[in-house]
Design an enzyme around this catalytic site. Structure first.
Site, PDB file in Angstrom:
ATOM      1  CG  HIS A  89      -1.710  -1.287   1.166  1.00  0.00           C
ATOM      2  ND1 HIS A  89      -1.157  -2.355   1.771  1.00  0.00           N
ATOM      3  CD2 HIS A  89      -3.230  -1.580   1.126  1.00  0.00           C
ATOM      4  CE1 HIS A  89      -2.250  -3.493   1.780  1.00  0.00           C
ATOM      5  NE2 HIS A  89      -3.513  -2.802   1.365  1.00  0.00           N
ATOM      6  CG  HIS A 133      -6.171   1.173  -0.559  1.00  0.00           C
ATOM      7  ND1 HIS A 133      -5.770   1.641   0.793  1.00  0.00           N
ATOM      8  CD2 HIS A 133      -6.079  -0.284  -0.468  1.00  0.00           C
ATOM      9  CE1 HIS A 133      -6.277   0.479   1.624  1.00  0.00           C
ATOM     10  NE2 HIS A 133      -6.323  -0.560   0.677  1.00  0.00           N
ATOM     11  CD  GLU A 175     -20.864  -7.601  24.225  1.00  0.00           C
ATOM     12  OE1 GLU A 175     -20.597  -6.790  23.326  1.00  0.00           O
ATOM     13  OE2 GLU A 175     -21.656  -7.702  25.350  1.00  0.00           O
ATOM     14  CG  HIS A 224     -29.075 -15.489  26.064  1.00  0.00           C
ATOM     15  ND1 HIS A 224     -29.604 -15.093  24.768  1.00  0.00           N
ATOM     16  CD2 HIS A 224     -28.555 -14.510  26.814  1.00  0.00           C
ATOM     17  CE1 HIS A 224     -29.501 -13.784  25.114  1.00  0.00           C
ATOM     18  NE2 HIS A 224     -29.187 -13.452  26.133  1.00  0.00           N
TER      19      HIS A 224
HETATM   20  C1  LIG Z   1     -11.529  -5.303   9.490  1.00  0.00           C
HETATM   21  C2  LIG Z   1     -10.894  -5.030   8.057  1.00  0.00           C
HETATM   22  N1  LIG Z   1     -11.735  -5.103   7.199  1.00  0.00           N
HETATM   23  C3  LIG Z   1     -11.236  -5.181   5.923  1.00  0.00           C
HETATM   24  C4  LIG Z   1      -9.937  -4.991   5.629  1.00  0.00           C
HETATM   25  C5  LIG Z   1      -9.176  -4.805   4.425  1.00  0.00           C
HETATM   26  N2  LIG Z   1      -9.118  -3.524   4.036  1.00  0.00           N
HETATM   27  C6  LIG Z   1      -7.779  -2.941   3.917  1.00  0.00           C
HETATM   28  S1  LIG Z   1      -7.223  -1.488   3.802  1.00  0.00           S
HETATM   29  C7  LIG Z   1      -9.047  -1.209   3.518  1.00  0.00           C
HETATM   30  C8  LIG Z   1      -9.554   0.193   2.990  1.00  0.00           C
HETATM   31  C9  LIG Z   1      -9.145   1.143   4.344  1.00  0.00           C
HETATM   32  O1  LIG Z   1      -9.295   2.215   3.918  1.00  0.00           O
HETATM   33  P1  LIG Z   1      -8.879   3.536   4.618  1.00  0.00           P
HETATM   34  O2  LIG Z   1      -8.721   3.421   5.899  1.00  0.00           O
HETATM   35  O3  LIG Z   1      -9.690   4.632   4.261  1.00  0.00           O
HETATM   36  O4  LIG Z   1      -7.384   3.529   4.336  1.00  0.00           O
HETATM   37  P2  LIG Z   1      -6.618   4.295   3.104  1.00  0.00           P
HETATM   38  O5  LIG Z   1      -7.061   3.761   1.767  1.00  0.00           O
HETATM   39  O6  LIG Z   1      -7.421   5.724   3.161  1.00  0.00           O
HETATM   40  O7  LIG Z   1      -5.285   4.267   3.284  1.00  0.00           O
HETATM   41  C10 LIG Z   1      -9.621  -2.385   3.780  1.00  0.00           C
HETATM   42  C11 LIG Z   1     -11.336  -2.419   3.376  1.00  0.00           C
HETATM   43  C12 LIG Z   1      -9.199  -4.864   6.766  1.00  0.00           C
HETATM   44  N3  LIG Z   1      -7.744  -4.986   6.755  1.00  0.00           N
HETATM   45  N4  LIG Z   1      -9.689  -4.991   7.860  1.00  0.00           N
END
Ligand SMILES: Cc1ncc(C[n+]2csc(CCOP(=O)(O)OP(=O)(O)O)c2C)c(N)n1
Ligand SMILES: [Mg+2]
Length: 694
Positions: free
Chosen positions: A38, A286, A438, A499
């Protein structure tokens, strides 16, 4: 502009810019070399992390585990190249599992060249325990910010317990960087709400407001007013309108440090892929390499030699050394002196801090643990747990925790007079009230554990589902966190299938490194705690019954200390030569014992194996395991009020399992036991079937 050299910086601002561009270009080059990763967010946030680390944070790269260091959490863990760049450029030192500084860098330039490759200290996402200087593992979005709340609670608690007039031992701050993803995840909302309630003014989140996630612009799914939301929680909300304005970033961080009574949330407007002529502000920046040509164009826009790779220009290491390096070293040395004086003035408290930092237990940590007399009526697992926990809390001053609003039912309240409730106006309290959160609770427990306290979190076993994502990280991080889950089967009958846990034991047993214990009676609860407390690198789950379980007569049956082996022969056939083995855990052990007595009376040699923990049993020698479950005895019956999933490994192809294959039902427990076959007669009947004596 030459294409092989960077222009020689002259002013301070130019040197700063050089450092920032080094972070950017290292990140781009690493992603390009790995052909995955990234690049966009490191390019955008390089000025932020440079300012935070080099101008603000008190962190000594020479001693990355110094207890009073500021904490940095990269909650948007996909931007890991930010962290690898920082750890490399600051020359942060590696530390081993025994807390020894190894005299070698945590992250080398070679590691960065081998970003995302096997054994590189620059893996895809920040991993605690794998790379020194990483404060917590991040990657599952939302976890980092939620964990940071636990770190902030821990700092407040440590300060309240150990600071003395003239000895401000603990006054560090916690910084977390997060993106749109973290802000969308529910866990962040839970944690933010609690952080404001607790007035955690040592906590600062910087939100990378770039309007971009993987699928594109946030307008497709995320249009709320995040700033107003955080004001609603009670945070101090600031805005920096341009992520390149380092002075404004520094100013906002200063406002944070001067803000009392509430956490600070900085909205930072940034441009993902900053400097990329074709990809800036798009989702394309990204999560994929920019491409060789685009990398060159970016470098050109930074005034960087276009063809240089992994370049750290002269002056960059020095800039970090004279910034965070000098500030951190001075702060740490002063602290060390202060702590030595503290040790003279308060030797006992200093010893506690030493022990805590090394995850050791204080002397006599297990004194006064109860021994429960045999009692056919017995005691609920949760009841016994409450008694043990309260004894342990007296012996271990840094044991603390709480429940997600089920304390009275989980029996996790620490009721000794000085325990108190942790609140904004009472940060020395040891009863945490997580509220009905939780998800955040488990992440906060991780944050407390990363801060070296000994935390526990509790709820009904069914709701462990809501805590599981963070529990998986507890295991991955090798944290000795404790999760106490009561109402572990169908004991709360009338509440019904919503539950009643079914698949939860199987699901948690499947997490590598997580020690799951389901004790059979009050004395097994004691032994389970004895075992859990001595863990230093594994989280533990304790599942406990809601209803009373007979306290077994240990003069007749084997001692509960067998829990330490995970499974043990509780009751045996005459001569130790069983025809049939009944294996059970928790509430089903006394059921097995009942059946065993009936079988014995009928001349059938049965053995009862109490098996509170698969994980612990799996770590015993083959010899021991064979002595408990002799390979020659094929007639085996497992009894557990939970999914049958996984039991085949212990009963074998010719064995039987009395367990659950469906959800439960709403009815009094007795009726459920009948409906689902958890009755002595059924156990006896199946045992006889196994022996062909039906
Ligand atoms: C719980 C979770 N769901 C999905 C992902 C997959 N994922 C990684 S980065 C991302 C997008 C994140 O967007 P943002 O936080 O705005 O990051 P940016 O592209 O701006 O760096 C996703 C969906 C993850 N790492 N964790
Ligand atoms: Mg984003």
């Amino acid at each position: 502009m030459s294409t092989t050299q960077v222009a020689r910086p002259i002013t301070d601002a130019e040197i700063d810019q050089l450092c920032i561009n080094t972070i950017r270009t290292l990140s781009m080059d690493a992603v390009q070399a790995a052909n995955s990763g990234h690049p966009g967010t490191p390019m955008a946030l390089a000025p932020l992390v440079y300012t935070l680390w080099n101008r603000v944070m008190r962190f000594d790269p020479q001693d990355p585990i110094w207890p009073n260091r500021d904490r940095f959490v990269l909650s948007n863990g996909h931007a890991s190249m930010l962290l690898w760049s920082l750890l490399h450029l600051t020359k942060t030192q590696a530390v081993n599992a025994d807390y020894e500084i190894l005299g070698q860098p945590s992250v080398t330039l070679d590691d960065i060249r081998r970003f995302r490759q096997l054994d590189s200290k620059a893996p895809g996402h920040p991993e605690y325990h794998w790379v020194s200087g990483v404060e917590t593992t991040t990657g599952p979005l939302g976890q980092g910010v939620a964990t940071s709340v636990g770190m902030a609670i821990a700092q407040k608690w440590l300060a309240a317990h150990y600071n003395r007039p003239g000895f401000e031992l603990f006054n560090y701050n916690i910084y977390a960087v997060c993106g749109d993803g973290c802000m969308m995840e529910g866990i962040a909302s839970e944690a933010a709400s609690l952080a404001a309630h607790l007035g955690l003014d040592n906590l600062c989140w910087v939100y990378d407001n770039n309007h971009i996630t993987i699928e594109g612009n946030t307008r497709i799914a995320f249009t709320e007013d995040v700033a107003t939301r955080f004001m609603g929680y009670g945070w101090n909300v600031l805005r920096v309108g341009d992520a390149n304005e380092t002075d404004r970033i520094e100013h906002a961080l200063e406002v944070f440090r001067n803000t009392n009574g509430r956490p600070t949330f900085i909205v930072l407007d940034s441009h993902i892929g900053y400097g990329s002529p074709h990809k800036q502000d798009t989702a394309a920046a990204h999560g994929e390499p920019l491409g060789e040509e685009e990398v060159r164009l970016c470098k050109r826009s930074y005034g960087w030699p276009e063809n240089a790779k992994f370049l750290v220009p002269g002056g960059v290491y020095e800039r970090f050394a004279s910034g965070i390096g000098a500030r951190g070293a001075e702060a740490r040395q002063e602290w060390t002196k202060l702590f030595e004086a503290y040790r003279t003035a308060y030797p006992e408290l200093a010893t506690e801090i030493d022990q805590m930092q090394r995850r050791e237990l204080p002397a006599e940590w297990d004194r006064n643990l109860p021994v429960f007399p045999a009692d056919p009526k017995g005691m609920a697992g949760r009841e016994a747990s409450g008694k043990v926990l309260n004894v342990l809390a007296q012996n271990i001053p840094w044991l603390l925790g709480g429940s997600a609003d089920l304390g009275p039912s989980n029996k996790t309240l620490l009721t000794d007079t000085d325990a108190g409730d942790f609140q904004a106006d009472n940060p020395s309290g040891r009863n945490l009230h997580f509220g009905i959160r939780e998800n955040a609770m488990a992440a906060i427990v991780n944050g407390l554990s990363l801060s070296k306290l000994r935390p526990f979190g509790a709820t009904f076993f069914i709701f462990s589902d809501y805590a599981r994502p963070a529990m998986r990280l507890s295991a991955l991080m090798e944290l000795p966190a404790i999760f106490i889950f009561t109402h572990d089967a169908m004991g709360d009958g009338e509440d019904g299938p919503t539950h009643q846990p079914v698949e939860h034991l199987a699901s948690l047993r499947a997490i590598p490194g997580l020690v799951v214990l389901r004790p059979a009676d009050a004395n097994e609860v004691v032994e389970a705690y004895r075992n859990i407390m001595q863990l230093r690198h594994e989280p533990a789950v304790l599942t406990l019954s809601r209803q009373a379980l007979p306290t077994l007569d240990r003069s007749k049956y084997a001692p509960a200390s067998g829990v330490a082996q995970g499974a043990y022969v509780l009751a045996d056939a005459p001569g130790g030569n069983p025809d049939v083995i009944l294996i059970a855990s928790g509430s089903e052990v006394s059921l097995a014992v009942n059946a065993h007595e009936t079988l014995l009376a009928e001349g059938i040699g049965s053995r009862v194996v109490s098996m509170p923990s698969w994980d612990i049993f799996e770590h015993q020698t083959q010899e021991y395991r064979d002595s408990v479950l002799p390979p020659s005895v094929k007639a085996r019956l497992a009894i557990e009020q939970a999914s049958t999933f996984g039991w085949r490994q212990y009963v074998g192809d010719s064995g039987r399992i009395i367990g659950m294959k469906t959800f439960g039902a709403s009815a009094p427990l007795k009726e459920l036991q009948r409906k689902f076959g958890f009755e002595p007669d059924r156990v006896v009947a199946v045992a006889k079937e196994l022996l062909g004596r039906a």
